[in-house]
Scaffold this motif. Structure first.
Motif, short mmCIF file in Angstrom:
data_model
loop_
_atom_site.label_atom_id
_atom_site.label_comp_id
_atom_site.label_asym_id
_atom_site.label_seq_id
_atom_site.Cartn_x
_atom_site.Cartn_y
_atom_site.Cartn_z
N LYS A 173 75.85 71.94 -6.26
CA LYS A 173 75.06 70.75 -5.96
C LYS A 173 73.87 70.65 -6.91
CE LYS A 173 72.59 68.42 -2.27
NZ LYS A 173 72.08 68.48 -0.90
N GLY A 174 73.17 71.76 -7.10
CA GLY A 174 72.04 71.77 -8.02
C GLY A 174 72.46 71.48 -9.46
N HIS A 175 73.58 72.00 -9.85
CA HIS A 175 74.11 71.77 -11.19
C HIS A 175 74.43 70.30 -11.40
CE1 HIS A 175 76.11 72.55 -14.95
NE2 HIS A 175 77.25 72.06 -14.49
N ILE A 176 75.08 69.68 -10.42
CA ILE A 176 75.41 68.25 -10.50
C ILE A 176 74.13 67.43 -10.61
CG2 ILE A 176 76.33 66.28 -9.19
CD1 ILE A 176 78.45 68.31 -8.04
N GLU A 177 73.16 67.75 -9.77
CA GLU A 177 71.89 67.01 -9.80
C GLU A 177 71.19 67.16 -11.14
OE1 GLU A 177 69.85 68.55 -6.36
OE2 GLU A 177 71.05 67.33 -4.98
N SER A 178 71.21 68.34 -11.73
CA SER A 178 70.54 68.54 -13.03
C SER A 178 71.26 67.79 -14.15
CB SER A 178 70.43 70.03 -13.36
OG SER A 178 71.69 70.57 -13.69
N MET A 179 72.57 67.62 -14.02
CA MET A 179 73.33 66.90 -15.04
C MET A 179 73.07 65.40 -14.95
SD MET A 179 76.96 69.01 -14.95
CE MET A 179 77.86 67.52 -14.98
N GLU A 180 72.70 64.90 -13.76
CA GLU A 180 72.47 63.47 -13.55
C GLU A 180 71.10 63.03 -14.01
OE1 GLU A 180 73.33 63.09 -9.39
OE2 GLU A 180 75.50 62.92 -9.75
N LYS A 181 70.23 63.97 -14.34
CA LYS A 181 68.86 63.62 -14.77
C LYS A 181 68.83 63.23 -16.21
CE LYS A 181 66.58 66.46 -11.38
NZ LYS A 181 65.71 67.56 -11.09
#
Length: 105
Positions: free
Chosen positions: A97-105
């Motif tokens: 989840k954290g990885h996905i969120e960091s990729m969306e930034k």
């Protein structure tokens, strides 16, 4: 004598690959029939699902329950050993989840 250089190798031998962790996450909410699992994971082929479920059963992670009905009905569920992976799966989901969120930034 152990065939592993590190304990994580034993873990990855049982739950490694693209589908096993996903199957286990779906089974955390309760028993599932193979068709239900396939609907939850539309990109997995029936052959691959069957193979992964058999391997998880052979490794003592899931139970295969056969109901003596016509037509026959089969369900899979986590057993105690499978439920012991819950913490590992939760950490993996949190990291993802954290990885996905960091990729969306």
């Amino acid at each position: 004598m152990s065939n592993y250089n590190m304990p994580i190798e034993a873990t990855l031998e049982v739950i490694g690959g693209k589908w096993k962790c996903i199957i286990l996450c779906h089974l955390e909410s309760g028993k599932k029939r193979p068709g239900e699992l396939q609907r939850l994971m539309p990109k997995i082929t029936q052959k691959m699902l069957t193979q992964q479920l058999r391997e998880l059963e052979e490794d003592g992670i899931v139970n295969r329950i056969v109901y003596r009905e016509v037509p026959p009905r089969v369900e899979y569920e986590l057993n105690d050993k499978g439920r012991s992976l819950s913490g590992v799966l939760d950490v993996m989901c949190s990291w993802g989840k954290g990885h996905i969120e960091s990729m969306e930034k």
